[in-house]
Design an enzyme around this catalytic site. Structure first.
Site, PDB file in Angstrom:
ATOM      1  N   LYS A  75       0.714  -1.035   0.059  1.00  0.00           N
ATOM      2  CA  LYS A  75      -0.116   0.191  -0.177  1.00  0.00           C
ATOM      3  C   LYS A  75       0.903   1.043   0.014  1.00  0.00           C
ATOM      4  O   LYS A  75       1.523   1.595   0.807  1.00  0.00           O
ATOM      5  CB  LYS A  75      -0.287  -0.159   1.169  1.00  0.00           C
ATOM      6  CG  LYS A  75      -1.626   0.398   1.014  1.00  0.00           C
ATOM      7  CD  LYS A  75      -2.923   0.348   1.768  1.00  0.00           C
ATOM      8  CE  LYS A  75      -4.218   1.086   2.402  1.00  0.00           C
ATOM      9  NZ  LYS A  75      -5.116   0.883   3.437  1.00  0.00           N
TER      10      LYS A  75
HETATM   11  C1  E4P Z   1      -8.220   2.116   3.864  1.00  0.00           C
HETATM   12  O1  E4P Z   1      -7.601   1.384   3.463  1.00  0.00           O
HETATM   13  C2  E4P Z   1      -8.081   2.413   4.742  1.00  0.00           C
HETATM   14  O2  E4P Z   1      -7.802   1.506   5.984  1.00  0.00           O
HETATM   15  C3  E4P Z   1      -9.559   2.998   5.481  1.00  0.00           C
HETATM   16  O3  E4P Z   1     -10.945   2.178   5.021  1.00  0.00           O
HETATM   17  C4  E4P Z   1      -9.434   4.165   6.465  1.00  0.00           C
HETATM   18  O4  E4P Z   1     -10.650   4.389   6.949  1.00  0.00           O
HETATM   19  P1  E4P Z   1     -11.337   4.989   8.363  1.00  0.00           P
HETATM   20  O5  E4P Z   1     -11.276   7.133   7.365  1.00  0.00           O
HETATM   21  O6  E4P Z   1     -12.669   4.816   8.108  1.00  0.00           O
HETATM   22  O7  E4P Z   1      -9.917   5.421   8.396  1.00  0.00           O
END
Ligand code: E4P
Length: 218
Positions: free
Chosen positions: A87
Site C-alpha cells: 500500500k
Molecule cells: C483503507 O484502506 C483505509 O485503511 C481505511 O478504509 C480508512 O478508513 P477510515 O477513514 O474509517 O479510517
C-alpha cells in the site's frame, strides 16, 4: 463485488473469514497501532498472521514517503507472503514507486485517494488497486460516492485494469451504494458487512415461523 475487512484485529478477521464471504484485508499504520503492533519484527509477524487467516489479498502500507524508502520497504513487505499487496500513498514519489513495483511484479494499492486525477495517475502507473476514501470525504461535507462514480467512468473509458477498492466505508448503506455504482471491492469494518443482514421483517418473520411450528407440534 469483493469484500475486504479494514482492520488489523485478528479476531475480527477470523470472524469475517468464518462467514465465508471474505476476499481480503486492508490495514494501515493507524489500524496497526490500534492493535499495539510496533517494531519491524512485530509488524511483519502480524502481517504473516493475517495472511494465514484469510485466503485473499492483504494490503500492507509503507511508512516511508520517499521513493527509495518506499521501494526498500515495499520489497520487504512483498517478500513476507504471496498475498501481500504493498500500500503506497497517492503522492508523487508514491506514483514513481508504484511504477517501479509494477515493472518488478509487485502488486500495489494506491491509498489516500481523494480525487479522480490521483486515481487516473495511479492507474497509469499500473496500481493493482486504488483506495478512494468515501467516509473521509463525507466527513468534510464532500461527496465520497461521487468520487467512486467518477473513477468508475474514467477507468471504463480507457479499460484500466486497476480495481476500485472503495475504502473508508463506514456503514452498510455505503456498501450498497458502492455496489450500485460498480466499485470492484469495498473495505470497511465488520459492522458494515453484518449490517447488510439486518431487517426487522426477517426477525419477526422468523419468530412467527418458529411460533407456528411449535403450536402445530402441540
Ligand atoms: C483503507 O484502506 C483505509 O485503511 C481505511 O478504509 C480508512 O478508513 P477510515 O477513514 O474509517 O479510517
Amino acid at each position: 463485488m469483493k469484500f475486504f475487512i479494514d482492520t488489523a484485529n485478528l479476531d475480527q478477521i477470523r470472524q469475517a473469514q468464518e462467514l465465508g464471504i471474505l476476499d481480503g484485508v486492508t490495514t494501515n499504520p493507524s489500524l496497526m497501532a490500534k492493535e499495539g503492533i510496533t517494531g519491524d519484527d512485530a509488524v511483519q509477524a502480524h502481517y504473516i498472521a493475517i495472511c494465514e487467516i484469510v485466503d485473499g489479498d492483504v494490503s500492507a502500507e509503507v511508512i516511508s514517503t520517499d521513493y527509495e524508502g518506499m521501494i526498500k520497504e515495499g520489497e520487504a513487505l512483498a517478500a513476507l507472503h504471496a498475498n501481500i499487496v504493498v500500500k503506497v500513498p497517492a503522492i508523487v514519489d508514491g506514483i514513481r514507486a508504484i511504477r517501479w513495483f509494477t515493472d518488478n511484479g509487485i502488486r500495489t494499492n494506491c491509498t489516500l485517494i481523494f480525487s479522480p486525477g490521483q486515481a487516473l495517475l495511479a492507474a497509469k502507473a499500473g496500481a493493482s488497486y486504488v483506495s478512494p476514501f468515501v467516509g473521509r470525504l463525507d466527513d468534510i461535507s464532500s461527496d465520497g460516492l461521487q468520487l467512486i462514480e467518477k473513477i468508475r467512468a474514467i477507468y471504463d473509458n480507457y479499460d484500466f485494469g486497476t480495481e476500485i477498492l472503495a475504502a473508508s466505508v463506514r456503514h452498510s448503506m455505503h456498501v450498497i451504494e458502492c455496489a450500485e455504482i460498480g466499485a470492484d471491492i469495498m473495505t470497511g469494518p465488520l459492522s458494515a458487512i453484518l449490517g447488510l443482514m439486518k431487517h426487522p421483517l426477517t426477525d419477526s418473520g422468523l419468530q412467527q415461523f418458529l411460533a407456528d411450528h411449535a403450536k402445530a407440534k402441540g
